[in-house]
Design an enzyme around this catalytic site. Sequence first.
Site, short mmCIF file in Angstrom:
data_model
loop_
_atom_site.label_atom_id
_atom_site.label_comp_id
_atom_site.label_asym_id
_atom_site.label_seq_id
_atom_site.Cartn_x
_atom_site.Cartn_y
_atom_site.Cartn_z
N VAL A 65 0.64 -1.28 0.03
CA VAL A 65 0.01 -0.08 0.08
C VAL A 65 0.93 0.99 -0.17
CG1 VAL A 65 -1.82 1.32 1.28
CG2 VAL A 65 -1.51 -1.21 1.42
N CYS A 66 0.48 2.27 -0.80
CA CYS A 66 1.13 3.46 -0.72
C CYS A 66 -0.13 4.59 -0.82
CB CYS A 66 2.40 3.80 -1.80
SG CYS A 66 1.65 3.75 -3.56
N ALA A 67 0.37 5.80 -1.36
CA ALA A 67 -0.58 6.75 -1.44
C ALA A 67 -1.52 6.73 -2.59
CB ALA A 67 -0.04 8.20 -1.33
N GLY A 96 -0.75 4.18 -5.10
CA GLY A 96 -0.68 2.76 -6.03
C GLY A 96 0.45 2.67 -6.99
N MET A 99 -4.09 4.63 -1.00
CA MET A 99 -4.94 5.12 0.21
C MET A 99 -6.06 6.06 -0.39
SD MET A 99 -4.13 3.56 3.08
CE MET A 99 -5.05 4.47 4.24
#
Length: 364
Positions: A68-70, A72, A96
Site C-alpha cells: 500500500v502507498c498513497a 498505488g 490510500m
Amino acid sequence: MSINAETLRKQLEEKKPVFILDVRPKEQREEWQIPGGNYIDAYKRLNEGDASVLDEIAIPENTEVITVCAAGRTSQIAASELRKKGIEAFSLEGGMKSWSLAWNTATLVFNNFEIIQLRRTGKGCLSYIITSNSEAVIVDASLSPAVYEQILVEKNLSLKFLLETHIHADHLSRAKLLAEKNNVPLYLPVPNKVSFAFKPVEDGNVFKTGNIEIKSISTPGHTLESMCYMIDDKILLTGDTLFIDGVGRPDLKSNEEETKAKAKTLYASLQKILSLPGDTIVLPAHTGKPVNFDNKVLQATLATIKSTVPMLQLSEEAFVQTILQRIPSTPANYLTIVEKNLTGDFSDINPVDLEAGANRCAIS
Ligand SMILES: [Fe+2]
C-alpha cells in the site's frame, strides 16, 4: 499484480488473513492507515531502486501480501520486488486514495428497532441506517449510494426518508443522490444555504418510522444548523456536535470573532445535550481513527463521555478559550466540499480526489 480497494475490503470483512504492507513516508502513515496493517519505512529506498529494504520485514509464510502507498505507484514496485522473492504480493490499486471509500458495519439491536453504523474506515465518517418494522431511514450518508442500497435489499428494507445532521464540510453528502434515486424525501436542518429542494428540519420535529419516533434537537455551534436526533428516547445521533472523545470544531468558514461566538453557542448546545439522561447512547458522525473490521459499534453513553472528555467539565469561558487554542488544521478542500454540498451537483468532480485527507472534525 494488483487488488482493488473493494476486494481488500471484503477480504478484511471476511477475516481472511492478509499481510498489509504500508510503504508510505512515515508522516502519511501516521495520518491514516488501514486497520491491522504493517509498516516499513521503504518509500525513499524503493523509489531509489533499493529493494533490499524489503528484506527488513518478516512476512509470515503462505499469507497474501497487499502493498500500500498513497496512490498505488510505489506499492507496485514493492509488490513486484516481493514477487521476485517468491512472495504472493498484490499492490492496492489507487492506494490510500481509493481506500478512502472503504467501509464496514456494526449493528445495535433493540426490541423494536436496529441501528446499523456504517463506518467509512478510510476516512472516519460514520453514517447510519435506522430500521424498524422493515422501514429504514438513512442519516448522514457519506458512502456511495450503492452501499446503502445493497444493505436495504439484503435486509428487505423500505427506505422512507433521509436525514442529515448538518451541511458537511469534510465529505460529499450522498443524501440528495439517494433521495432522488429512491424517490423519498430528504430532510435537512435549517437555517442553511442549500440551493436545491429539501424538507426543513427544525428543533422539536418528530419523525415516525416503523414502531419508533425520531426527535430533532437543535444544537448549533459546529455549524448554525447542526441538529441531533434522538431515537426512541435511547440513542442520540450527535453529528459533529459531540464525539465519543471530543467536541465539534466551531471554526470552519468563520473568522476569530465568529469562531468565539460559535464556541459559546456550542457550549450551550453541549449543556443541552448533557442534560439528557446519562444512559443515552451517543452515536457521532465521525471518528478520528481508522475503524477496525471488528463489527463493534463506536458508541458511548452520555455519562461516560461527560466523565472522560475534560472539555465538557469546563466553564463557558474556559471552554471557549480551550477551543480557540486547540483548533486543528483545516480539512483539505473543505470550502469546495461545502460548496458542492450546497448545490448538490457533483457532476464535474471526482469525489475521491476532492475528499482526500484525514478527518479533522474533533477537538479534544
Ligand atoms: Fe461537520
